[in-house]
Design a protein around this motif. Sequence first.
Motif, PDB file in Angstrom:
ATOM      1  N   ALA A  26      59.738  52.935 -17.527  1.00 45.08           N
ATOM      2  CA  ALA A  26      60.796  51.957 -17.727  1.00 45.08           C
ATOM      3  C   ALA A  26      61.457  52.164 -19.090  1.00 45.08           C
ATOM      4  O   ALA A  26      60.831  52.638 -20.039  1.00 45.08           O
ATOM      5  CB  ALA A  26      60.236  50.544 -17.637  1.00 45.08           C
TER       6      ALA A  26
ATOM      7  N   ALA B 241      62.873  50.236 -22.209  1.00 44.62           N
ATOM      8  CA  ALA B 241      62.626  48.925 -22.806  1.00 44.62           C
ATOM      9  C   ALA B 241      63.061  48.939 -24.259  1.00 44.62           C
ATOM     10  O   ALA B 241      63.280  49.993 -24.862  1.00 44.62           O
ATOM     11  CB  ALA B 241      61.144  48.551 -22.704  1.00 44.62           C
TER      12      ALA B 241
ATOM     13  N   GLU C 200      61.908  43.802 -29.647  1.00 37.09           N
ATOM     14  CA  GLU C 200      62.792  42.710 -29.222  1.00 37.09           C
ATOM     15  C   GLU C 200      62.358  41.415 -29.904  1.00 37.09           C
ATOM     16  O   GLU C 200      61.187  41.051 -29.869  1.00 37.09           O
ATOM     17  CB  GLU C 200      62.748  42.553 -27.704  1.00 37.09           C
ATOM     18  CG  GLU C 200      63.858  41.683 -27.146  1.00 37.09           C
ATOM     19  CD  GLU C 200      63.942  41.766 -25.632  1.00 37.09           C
ATOM     20  OE1 GLU C 200      65.037  41.643 -25.078  1.00 37.09           O
ATOM     21  OE2 GLU C 200      62.899  41.973 -24.995  1.00 37.09           O
TER      22      GLU C 200
ATOM     23  N   LEU D 181      66.151  51.619 -28.226  1.00 38.00           N
ATOM     24  CA  LEU D 181      65.483  51.593 -26.927  1.00 38.00           C
ATOM     25  C   LEU D 181      64.452  52.710 -26.872  1.00 38.00           C
ATOM     26  O   LEU D 181      64.521  53.687 -27.616  1.00 38.00           O
ATOM     27  CB  LEU D 181      66.493  51.761 -25.791  1.00 38.00           C
ATOM     28  CG  LEU D 181      67.562  50.684 -25.640  1.00 38.00           C
ATOM     29  CD1 LEU D 181      68.479  51.014 -24.474  1.00 38.00           C
ATOM     30  CD2 LEU D 181      66.937  49.309 -25.443  1.00 38.00           C
TER      31      LEU D 181
ATOM     32  N   ARG E  91      59.112  54.337 -21.668  1.00 35.85           N
ATOM     33  CA  ARG E  91      57.670  54.145 -21.568  1.00 35.85           C
ATOM     34  C   ARG E  91      57.169  54.814 -20.296  1.00 35.85           C
ATOM     35  O   ARG E  91      57.251  54.253 -19.200  1.00 35.85           O
ATOM     36  CB  ARG E  91      57.332  52.653 -21.572  1.00 35.85           C
ATOM     37  CG  ARG E  91      57.768  51.958 -22.863  1.00 35.85           C
ATOM     38  CD  ARG E  91      57.516  50.467 -22.829  1.00 35.85           C
ATOM     39  NE  ARG E  91      57.935  49.821 -24.081  1.00 35.85           N
ATOM     40  CZ  ARG E  91      57.898  48.509 -24.302  1.00 35.85           C
ATOM     41  NH1 ARG E  91      57.444  47.699 -23.343  1.00 35.85           N
ATOM     42  NH2 ARG E  91      58.302  48.017 -25.449  1.00 35.85           N
TER      43      ARG E  91
ATOM     44  N   ALA F 154      68.011  48.632 -21.104  1.00 33.54           N
ATOM     45  CA  ALA F 154      66.666  48.063 -21.014  1.00 33.54           C
ATOM     46  C   ALA F 154      66.447  47.492 -19.615  1.00 33.54           C
ATOM     47  O   ALA F 154      67.312  46.809 -19.064  1.00 33.54           O
ATOM     48  CB  ALA F 154      66.487  46.977 -22.068  1.00 33.54           C
ATOM     49  N   GLY F 155      65.295  47.779 -19.054  1.00 33.59           N
ATOM     50  CA  GLY F 155      64.969  47.324 -17.706  1.00 33.59           C
ATOM     51  C   GLY F 155      65.164  48.388 -16.644  1.00 33.59           C
ATOM     52  O   GLY F 155      64.668  48.235 -15.520  1.00 33.59           O
TER      53      GLY F 155
END
Length: 376
Positions: free
Chosen positions: A68, A70, A74, A220, A223, A282-283
Amino acid sequence: MSTHLLHHRLPWALCLAGLIALGGCKSDPETAKAAAAPADDGGSASLSVELVKPQARALQRRLVASGAIAAQEEMLLGVELSGVRVAEVLVDVGENVRKGQVLLRLDTRTLASDQRQADAAVAEAEAALAVAQRNNQRMGALREKGLISARDADEMWGAATQATARLASAKAQREAVALRLSFAELRAPDDGAISRRDVQPGQVVSSGAELLRLIRQSRLEWRGNLPEAELIRVEEGTSVIVNSPDGSQAQARVRRIATAVDSASRTGVVYASLADPGKLRAGMFAQGELLLGETPALLLPLAAVVQRDGHSYVFRVGEQQRVTRQRVEIGRVDGSQIEIVSGLAADQAVVARGAGFLSEGDRVRIVPAQSGTAAP
């Protein structure tokens, strides 16, 4: 019939028979070709092939994994006041902000009233202190002359000391009100991008509630999840190529490796910082290739290797130009070439193309490599 007439018609009959025989040969060319083809005790070649030897060169070792995208860090942002209404929200999702920039403001009317009361209390305490100090000075002069008792002088000194303490308390209260008033503005703690907004104007907020999210420095990371056997091969600083859903690629570098693996899936996570995320957000879920360095390898064209019975094979040309199937172990794929791990020496030539049409013992005809692709 006379002998003269027989000799006169015989040439015409012979010519007619020849024409009939010629017409029969013309109507069946395959039969004529088959009759004209010389016999071959060994059988004719069924396929024209090119031969190729394995190419030795350095090949990049790669690990492919999915993971992902991420935020590297944050920050959850909120206010320290409770029961206060939001006056205005100055940012929205996706906006880049600078450190110290005001993100939202609360309704400050109640806090402003408290501020004015605190200012008045400080002024009152200052006036009381001034009076007490003047009285204390007069009492000190009278005591030196013996006109007042020591007890009266001590009481006056105590009144001046209490006035000083009340002034300090009033100032502290004013500072507390000013601090609460400063909390009415939520400011960005660092540069970054707003990734989430859970607040609207007019909303009554409480202390500690999450109102906004900020991706610090807009950094960013990818992962990636790797099996434990592959995780131990990765080191910090390893280069990673992350493939975006639109087909573009982003460069990343491993900054941290998980110190523990999941006990159920036996996988661990590598954290790779993205230098320029591009269109990655992100996501998202993306595939990454970890580049572990180059190692020497023997490479063949993909068309030279065939898969049969769950194994990989190549075809070598032996005596009488008959092919022999030889089992090999394959490894990495690099474009149109594949690595041969074992089963073939560097000086052994194999069929370059058309191996899928061959079987053990087939006879072939070898053509020069520059002649183009072999055709069955």
